[in-house]
Design a protein around this motif. Structure first.
Motif, mmCIF file in Angstrom:
data_model
loop_
_atom_site.group_PDB
_atom_site.id
_atom_site.type_symbol
_atom_site.label_atom_id
_atom_site.label_comp_id
_atom_site.label_asym_id
_atom_site.label_seq_id
_atom_site.Cartn_x
_atom_site.Cartn_y
_atom_site.Cartn_z
ATOM 1 N N ILE A 1 -56.796 -62.696 -1.149
ATOM 2 C CA ILE A 1 -57.940 -63.271 -0.439
ATOM 3 C C ILE A 1 -57.643 -64.753 -0.242
ATOM 4 C CG2 ILE A 1 -60.390 -63.884 -0.597
ATOM 5 C CD1 ILE A 1 -60.792 -61.396 -2.344
ATOM 6 N N ILE A 2 -57.837 -65.222 0.981
ATOM 7 C CA ILE A 2 -57.637 -66.648 1.263
ATOM 8 C C ILE A 2 -58.934 -67.204 1.838
ATOM 9 C CG2 ILE A 2 -56.332 -68.331 2.619
ATOM 10 C CD1 ILE A 2 -53.993 -66.274 2.582
ATOM 11 N N LEU A 3 -59.481 -68.190 1.171
ATOM 12 C CA LEU A 3 -60.730 -68.818 1.595
ATOM 13 C C LEU A 3 -60.449 -70.272 1.941
ATOM 14 C CD1 LEU A 3 -62.948 -67.471 -1.345
ATOM 15 C CD2 LEU A 3 -62.612 -66.423 0.889
ATOM 16 N N THR A 4 -60.899 -70.682 3.114
ATOM 17 C CA THR A 4 -60.587 -72.047 3.544
ATOM 18 C C THR A 4 -61.758 -72.680 4.288
ATOM 19 O OG1 THR A 4 -58.948 -73.394 4.724
ATOM 20 C CG2 THR A 4 -59.533 -71.287 5.719
ATOM 21 N N ARG A 5 -61.806 -73.989 4.272
ATOM 22 C CA ARG A 5 -62.815 -74.750 5.020
ATOM 23 C C ARG A 5 -62.148 -75.999 5.573
ATOM 24 N NH1 ARG A 5 -68.045 -75.846 1.332
ATOM 25 N NH2 ARG A 5 -69.239 -75.520 3.229
ATOM 26 N N PRO A 6 -62.580 -76.476 6.739
ATOM 27 C CA PRO A 6 -62.075 -77.762 7.225
ATOM 28 C C PRO A 6 -62.638 -78.877 6.352
ATOM 29 C CG PRO A 6 -63.804 -76.933 8.681
ATOM 30 C CD PRO A 6 -63.542 -75.858 7.677
ATOM 31 N N ALA A 7 -61.800 -79.818 5.971
ATOM 32 C CA ALA A 7 -62.246 -80.883 5.055
ATOM 33 C C ALA A 7 -62.977 -81.977 5.809
ATOM 34 C CB ALA A 7 -61.059 -81.455 4.289
ATOM 35 N N VAL A 8 -64.105 -81.619 6.370
ATOM 36 C CA VAL A 8 -64.997 -82.585 7.027
ATOM 37 C C VAL A 8 -66.274 -82.617 6.209
ATOM 38 C CG1 VAL A 8 -66.324 -83.126 9.100
ATOM 39 C CG2 VAL A 8 -64.045 -82.136 9.305
ATOM 40 N N GLU A 9 -66.658 -83.790 5.754
ATOM 41 C CA GLU A 9 -67.804 -83.892 4.861
ATOM 42 C C GLU A 9 -69.058 -84.283 5.620
ATOM 43 O OE1 GLU A 9 -64.072 -84.715 3.990
ATOM 44 O OE2 GLU A 9 -65.193 -86.556 4.261
ATOM 45 N N PRO B 1 -58.152 -76.256 1.579
ATOM 46 C CA PRO B 1 -58.621 -76.824 2.850
ATOM 47 C C PRO B 1 -57.785 -76.298 4.007
ATOM 48 C CG PRO B 1 -57.399 -78.463 1.604
ATOM 49 C CD PRO B 1 -57.577 -77.293 0.697
ATOM 50 N N LEU B 2 -58.347 -76.338 5.188
ATOM 51 C CA LEU B 2 -57.729 -75.749 6.375
ATOM 52 C C LEU B 2 -56.341 -76.329 6.658
ATOM 53 C CD1 LEU B 2 -58.001 -73.823 8.760
ATOM 54 C CD2 LEU B 2 -59.275 -75.602 9.966
ATOM 55 N N ALA B 3 -56.155 -77.603 6.379
ATOM 56 C CA ALA B 3 -54.859 -78.244 6.658
ATOM 57 C C ALA B 3 -53.705 -77.550 5.936
ATOM 58 C CB ALA B 3 -54.915 -79.717 6.259
ATOM 59 N N PHE B 4 -54.015 -76.907 4.804
ATOM 60 C CA PHE B 4 -52.985 -76.233 4.013
ATOM 61 C C PHE B 4 -52.516 -74.927 4.658
ATOM 62 C CE2 PHE B 4 -53.298 -78.136 -0.499
ATOM 63 C CZ PHE B 4 -53.630 -79.378 0.020
ATOM 64 N N MET B 5 -53.191 -74.483 5.715
ATOM 65 C CA MET B 5 -52.821 -73.235 6.389
ATOM 66 C C MET B 5 -51.695 -73.449 7.399
ATOM 67 S SD MET B 5 -54.872 -71.059 4.990
ATOM 68 C CE MET B 5 -55.087 -72.049 3.501
ATOM 69 N N ARG B 6 -51.462 -74.688 7.778
ATOM 70 C CA ARG B 6 -50.480 -74.986 8.825
ATOM 71 C C ARG B 6 -49.090 -74.483 8.421
ATOM 72 N NH1 ARG B 6 -51.237 -78.055 12.981
ATOM 73 N NH2 ARG B 6 -53.111 -78.989 12.081
ATOM 74 N N GLY B 7 -48.420 -73.802 9.367
ATOM 75 C CA GLY B 7 -47.059 -73.329 9.113
ATOM 76 C C GLY B 7 -46.965 -72.009 8.378
ATOM 77 N N ARG B 8 -48.101 -71.468 7.928
ATOM 78 C CA ARG B 8 -48.073 -70.222 7.159
ATOM 79 C C ARG B 8 -48.335 -69.019 8.063
ATOM 80 N NH1 ARG B 8 -51.951 -70.583 2.058
ATOM 81 N NH2 ARG B 8 -50.813 -68.675 1.568
ATOM 82 N N THR B 9 -47.854 -67.858 7.643
ATOM 83 C CA THR B 9 -48.225 -66.591 8.266
ATOM 84 C C THR B 9 -49.044 -65.833 7.237
ATOM 85 O OG1 THR B 9 -46.212 -66.521 9.592
ATOM 86 C CG2 THR B 9 -47.398 -64.448 9.295
ATOM 87 N N ILE C 1 -60.969 -65.893 5.108
ATOM 88 C CA ILE C 1 -62.267 -66.388 5.566
ATOM 89 C C ILE C 1 -62.178 -67.877 5.851
ATOM 90 C CG2 ILE C 1 -64.707 -66.737 4.991
ATOM 91 C CD1 ILE C 1 -64.547 -64.318 3.161
ATOM 92 N N LEU C 2 -62.501 -68.234 7.092
ATOM 93 C CA LEU C 2 -62.652 -69.652 7.442
ATOM 94 C C LEU C 2 -64.151 -69.946 7.430
ATOM 95 C CD1 LEU C 2 -61.852 -72.447 8.519
ATOM 96 C CD2 LEU C 2 -61.841 -71.479 10.818
ATOM 97 N N ASP C 3 -64.579 -70.751 6.475
ATOM 98 C CA ASP C 3 -65.992 -71.089 6.330
ATOM 99 C C ASP C 3 -66.277 -72.420 7.022
ATOM 100 O OD1 ASP C 3 -68.528 -70.457 5.297
ATOM 101 O OD2 ASP C 3 -68.232 -71.736 3.547
ATOM 102 N N GLU C 4 -67.513 -72.613 7.442
ATOM 103 C CA GLU C 4 -67.919 -73.855 8.112
ATOM 104 C C GLU C 4 -67.039 -74.135 9.342
ATOM 105 O OE1 GLU C 4 -70.547 -75.595 7.327
ATOM 106 O OE2 GLU C 4 -71.062 -74.676 5.417
#
Length: 317
Positions: free
Chosen positions: A158-166, A215-223, A230-233
């Protein structure tokens, strides 16, 4: 003044009427020009013919819903009384089944019609957008579906991520290392997981990477394959972030994107990647879109009133 009598057959009147006749009182609010009386197994209504016909139709819808789900509450009544047809609130029996047996024997399942539609959509589609205001159960239902998929060995992680915008805050001013800074921001995801997975097992899953929260930035370059992601927010993603995320999808993956277009924390004049994606992908086969609303709010009853109050002063493009 005309009269109509509705006989309740094969259902328990006490449960249908609700505690202290709460459900009947709610009916009276929706039909203020009718005199409604509930006694024994009968519901009587007095008033004009046209209103009585509408009341009879809605009562039949409520009785049918109660007979199917054995449940009637404020959210259900509101949904039934304001819907054009049963398609707006009725779903398959399987979508209302228990998703996860949570911690302490808690039974976790979709509670509202739109949450059940979300369950159905995730079953049918590999990519689903769940859109709606705070408190509608988008993320919680999504996490339950992810945990179910993991337990059933349908996915390996399971991969849960959110954009790091506060929301008016800045992670840079928080004390601690990166993980300590991000943990409070990811708290809603942790909260949902703690309801569904025992603490020791959850800690092990996070340690060995079976469950990843980043955080979403950590998804870059991955398959991202063999995963429920789940991308939240999602409303706080930019065009580039959303495109990057959507193109991470690997084999045997389920992508669920949640968001509330009414709560965007991006800088002014920055287009929300979520809003853009909803337009671009609305006709793409295999992409599901479920729109939840204030009738799906299961938090304190005041939350629904707060949402309604803000609606009156806000205009979302």
């Amino acid at each position: 003044m005309n009269e109509i009598i509705i006989e309740l057959e094969e259902i328990t009147p006490k449960e249908f009427f609700g505690a202290h006749n709460a459900n009947i009182e709610l009916l009276k609010k929706y039909f203020p020009k009718l005199k409604i009386v509930a006694r024994g197994t009968k519901v009587k209504a007095f008033g004009d013919d046209e209103l009585l016909e509408e009341f009879d139709r809605r009562m039949k819808m409520l009785v049918a819903h109660f007979a199917k789900y054995n449940k009637l509450d404020e959210n259900v009544i509101e949904r039934v009384l304001t819907s054009q047809s049963s398609d707006d609130y009725s779903t398959t029996d399987s979508s209302g089944e228990v998703l996860v047996h949570g911690v302490g024997g808690k039974l976790i399942k979709a509670q509202t019609a739109n949450q059940r539609k979300l369950v159905e959509s995730v079953r049918k589609n590999d990519m689903v957008f769940a859109i709606g205001p705070a408190g509608t159960g988008k993320t919680y239902t999504g996490v339950a579906l992810a945990v179910k998929a993991l337990k059933n060995k349908e996915v390996k992680r399971i991969i849960l991520t959110r954009p790091a915008v506060e929301a008016g805050e800045n992670l840079g001013f928080l004390p601690g290392d990166l993980k300590e800074k991000l943990d409070p921001y990811m708290q809603p995801l942790y909260d949902a997981l703690r309801d569904m997975i025992p603490a020791e097992k959850l800690a092990l899953y996070i340690e060995n990477g079976t469950i990843q929260i980043a955080p979403l930035a950590f998804m870059r370059g991955r398959t991202l394959d063999n995963a429920f992601v789940i991308l939240d927010e999602g409303q706080n993603t930019t065009h580039n972030q959303m495109k990057m995320f959507l193109t991470r999808m690997g084999k045997n993956a389920k992508f669920l994107l949640t968001g509330d277009p009414g709560q965007i924390d991006l800088p002014r004049r920055t287009i929300s990647g979520l809003k853009e994606a909803l337009l671009i992908l609305k006709n793409v086969e295999g992409v599901g879109m479920i729109f939840l609303d204030d009738k799906d709010v299961l938090r304190h009853r005041l939350v629904k009133k707060v949402i309604e109050a803000y609606k009156s002063i806000e205009h979302v493009d």
